[in-house]
Motif scaffolding. Structure first.
Motif, PDB file in Angstrom:
ATOM      1  N   ARG A 107       0.851  -1.189   0.000  1.00 46.06           N
ATOM      2  CA  ARG A 107       0.000   0.000   0.000  1.00 46.06           C
ATOM      3  C   ARG A 107       0.889   1.242   0.000  1.00 46.06           C
ATOM      4  NH1 ARG A 107      -4.798  -0.637   4.536  1.00 46.06           N
ATOM      5  NH2 ARG A 107      -5.450  -2.766   4.054  1.00 46.06           N
ATOM      6  N   VAL A 108       0.475   2.266  -0.699  1.00 45.54           N
ATOM      7  CA  VAL A 108       1.131   3.564  -0.642  1.00 45.54           C
ATOM      8  C   VAL A 108       0.206   4.515   0.112  1.00 45.54           C
ATOM      9  CG1 VAL A 108       0.196   4.320  -2.872  1.00 45.54           C
ATOM     10  CG2 VAL A 108       2.292   5.354  -1.991  1.00 45.54           C
ATOM     11  N   ARG A 109       0.786   5.374   0.960  1.00 43.21           N
ATOM     12  CA  ARG A 109      -0.047   6.275   1.766  1.00 43.21           C
ATOM     13  C   ARG A 109       0.503   7.701   1.736  1.00 43.21           C
ATOM     14  NH1 ARG A 109       0.694   5.288   8.242  1.00 43.21           N
ATOM     15  NH2 ARG A 109      -0.105   3.192   7.751  1.00 43.21           N
ATOM     16  N   THR A 110      -0.402   8.666   1.862  1.00 45.97           N
ATOM     17  CA  THR A 110      -0.029  10.052   2.142  1.00 45.97           C
ATOM     18  C   THR A 110      -0.730  10.438   3.435  1.00 45.97           C
ATOM     19  OG1 THR A 110      -0.021  12.315   1.307  1.00 45.97           O
ATOM     20  CG2 THR A 110      -1.920  10.966   0.725  1.00 45.97           C
ATOM     21  N   GLU A 111      -0.020  11.213   4.307  1.00 44.28           N
ATOM     22  CA  GLU A 111      -0.502  11.343   5.679  1.00 44.28           C
ATOM     23  C   GLU A 111      -0.143  12.718   6.255  1.00 44.28           C
ATOM     24  OE1 GLU A 111       0.166   8.898   9.892  1.00 44.28           O
ATOM     25  OE2 GLU A 111       1.183   8.271   8.046  1.00 44.28           O
ATOM     26  N   TYR A 112      -1.037  13.238   7.096  1.00 44.21           N
ATOM     27  CA  TYR A 112      -0.755  14.438   7.878  1.00 44.21           C
ATOM     28  C   TYR A 112      -0.850  14.068   9.361  1.00 44.21           C
ATOM     29  CZ  TYR A 112      -1.590  18.683  10.509  1.00 44.21           C
ATOM     30  OH  TYR A 112      -1.519  19.670  11.459  1.00 44.21           O
ATOM     31  N   GLN A 113       0.165  14.505  10.168  1.00 43.61           N
ATOM     32  CA  GLN A 113       0.155  14.283  11.605  1.00 43.61           C
ATOM     33  C   GLN A 113       0.412  15.596  12.338  1.00 43.61           C
ATOM     34  OE1 GLN A 113       2.984  10.764  11.327  1.00 43.61           O
ATOM     35  NE2 GLN A 113       1.844  10.215  13.176  1.00 43.61           N
ATOM     36  N   TRP A 114      -0.192  15.688  13.506  1.00 43.74           N
ATOM     37  CA  TRP A 114      -0.003  16.844  14.381  1.00 43.74           C
ATOM     38  C   TRP A 114       0.461  16.331  15.728  1.00 43.74           C
ATOM     39  CZ3 TRP A 114      -3.712  18.128  18.465  1.00 43.74           C
ATOM     40  CH2 TRP A 114      -3.371  19.314  19.162  1.00 43.74           C
ATOM     41  N   PHE A 115       1.592  16.893  16.216  1.00 42.68           N
ATOM     42  CA  PHE A 115       2.153  16.552  17.525  1.00 42.68           C
ATOM     43  C   PHE A 115       2.007  17.772  18.426  1.00 42.68           C
ATOM     44  CE2 PHE A 115       4.504  14.263  14.252  1.00 42.68           C
ATOM     45  CZ  PHE A 115       4.286  12.943  14.631  1.00 42.68           C
ATOM     46  N   ASP A 116       1.359  17.624  19.568  1.00 43.30           N
ATOM     47  CA  ASP A 116       0.999  18.740  20.439  1.00 43.30           C
ATOM     48  C   ASP A 116       2.066  18.969  21.512  1.00 43.30           C
ATOM     49  OD1 ASP A 116      -0.641  20.727  21.650  1.00 43.30           O
ATOM     50  OD2 ASP A 116      -1.314  19.219  23.109  1.00 43.30           O
ATOM     51  N   ASP A 117       2.551  20.230  21.634  1.00 43.94           N
ATOM     52  CA  ASP A 117       3.459  20.648  22.709  1.00 43.94           C
ATOM     53  C   ASP A 117       4.644  19.714  22.874  1.00 43.94           C
ATOM     54  OD1 ASP A 117       2.018  22.901  23.267  1.00 43.94           O
ATOM     55  OD2 ASP A 117       0.833  21.977  24.867  1.00 43.94           O
ATOM     56  N   VAL A 118       5.457  19.602  21.831  1.00 38.42           N
ATOM     57  CA  VAL A 118       6.647  18.765  21.859  1.00 38.42           C
ATOM     58  C   VAL A 118       7.764  19.524  22.597  1.00 38.42           C
ATOM     59  CG1 VAL A 118       8.396  17.618  20.460  1.00 38.42           C
ATOM     60  CG2 VAL A 118       6.007  17.616  19.737  1.00 38.42           C
ATOM     61  N   GLY A 119       8.392  18.885  23.578  1.00 36.42           N
ATOM     62  CA  GLY A 119       9.483  19.504  24.329  1.00 36.42           C
ATOM     63  C   GLY A 119       8.998  20.316  25.509  1.00 36.42           C
ATOM     64  N   GLU A 120       9.977  20.754  26.320  1.00 38.06           N
ATOM     65  CA  GLU A 120       9.694  21.593  27.475  1.00 38.06           C
ATOM     66  C   GLU A 120       9.966  23.059  27.129  1.00 38.06           C
ATOM     67  OE1 GLU A 120       8.295  20.400  30.009  1.00 38.06           O
ATOM     68  OE2 GLU A 120       8.613  18.238  29.774  1.00 38.06           O
ATOM     69  N   LYS A 121       9.650  23.923  28.063  1.00 37.06           N
ATOM     70  CA  LYS A 121       9.815  25.359  27.812  1.00 37.06           C
ATOM     71  C   LYS A 121      11.266  25.716  27.515  1.00 37.06           C
ATOM     72  CE  LYS A 121       5.566  26.811  28.494  1.00 37.06           C
ATOM     73  NZ  LYS A 121       4.802  27.479  27.421  1.00 37.06           N
TER      74      LYS A 121
END
Length: 339
Positions: A160-174
């Motif tokens: 299978r071939v795929r195209t994808e969008y991902q969102w990662f929330d608040d990566v890392g510390e301040k």
């Protein structure tokens, strides 16, 4: 910006959850493991002021297990590249991000080859922020929410071939520039399973073909000839006469027509009398009556060689010779077809 992303992803995942229960129950890859790789573009939200290069190349490997036609457990490793901050032309900060993810992949089959999916899960993030002002590299790790959506196309049972969008929330510390990350990628997946439909088709092809024995040819039996062709009885002859009456000739006309249409068929003409008079006389009389019938057939176009004439006198009565009615029936001609 962040609220819009959350709203968009929530809508996509809700739609996938809503539609997933309607998926095709006969999905080919149910019960199979898969592995894949993808690459694409990552975008960071570290910088709100100043000059930043917040776009980077990313790459991933992933794998999972397809439980049924609509849900999989999928995990993977993502290298999301580096973001850079500038003061003038001088790089002041370089932040590298990679993470591991684990979540549920929810499928909706759009047809025999296309598949829409949504993803929801979490990540463990590793962030390295390298400062160029003399301070040491700052590291941090944390967990965050991951959500995504995409589209797959099935090249074959295994690929299978795929195209994808991902969102990662608040990566890392301040201290390392806590950021949301957007990741758009294209990937290729391999499923470890056998195409049962193709295997069944191959088994059918491999099976020896046994030619059916031909059915024996049975020649149809010829239709039986209508026997007797005619019986000239009541009213066929007057007493002690050999002349055919009009009704007798009418009975013989269909016989002549049949013989004309079937030249391979012959005819037997047999004459009879009643029991009145001497037997020898009756024998001669029956022969003459048979001859009279044969002559009529010949006059209608039947060749003489196809007509056999026989007289049987007072034999084989078909009625009682003690009554006038019975004797009239016994004064008869019987006509039989023969070959």
């Amino acid at each position: 910006m962040k609220n819009k992303q959350v709203s968009l992803l929530a809508s996509i995942i809700s739609l996938s959850l809503l539609l997933s229960s309607q998926a095709n129950a006969a999905a080919e890859n149910a019960g199979e493991f898969y592995l894949g790789a993808k690459t694409g573009w990552a975008n960071f939200d570290f910088c709100e002021t100043g000059d930043c290069d917040d776009d980077a190349w990313g790459g991933s490997v992933y794998g999972g297990y397809q439980f049924n036609s609509w849900i999989s457990l999928e995990g993977g490793y993502n290298y999301l590249g580096n973001s850079k901050s500038y003061v003038g032309n001088q790089v002041t900060d370089r932040t590298k991000v990679d993470n591991g993810e684990l979540g549920l992949k929810l499928d909706w089959n759009l047809g025999s080859a296309w598949n829409l999916f949504g993803k929801i899960g979490g990540t463990y993030n590793d962030v390295h922020s390298q400062r160029y002002n003399g301070s040491n590299t700052v590291k941090s790790d944390n967990t965050s929410l991951m959500a995504g959506a995409g589209l797959e196309y099935q090249l074959s049972h295994n690929w299978r071939v795929r195209t994808e969008y991902q969102w990662f929330d608040d990566v890392g510390e301040k201290g390392t520039g806590q950021s949301d990350i957007n990741y758009v990628s294209v990937g290729l997946s391999y499923y470890f399973g056998e195409d049962k439909n193709a295997a069944a088709a191959a088994a059918v092809v491999a099976a020896p073909i046994v030619a059916a024995e031909p059915e024996p040819v049975v020649e149809p039996e010829p239709a039986p000839l209508p026997l007797p062709a005619a019986t000239l009885s009541t009213g066929a002859f007057e007493h002690d006469s050999t002349a055919l009456t009009g009704s007798a000739k009418e009975s013989l006309t269909p016989v002549a027509t049949y013989l004309e249409q079937n030249p391979e068929v012959n005819v037997d003409v047999i004459g009879y009398t009643d029991s009145t008079g001497a037997a020898a006389y009756n024998q001669k009389l029956s022969e003459k009556r048979a001859k009279a019938a044969a002559d009529y057939l010949e006059s209608e176009g039947v060749e003489n060689s196809r007509i056999n004439v026989e007289g049987r006198g007072e034999e084989n009565p078909i009625a009682d010779n003690k009554t006038a009615e019975g004797r009239e029936k016994n004064r008869r001609i019987e006509v039989f077809y023969s070959k």
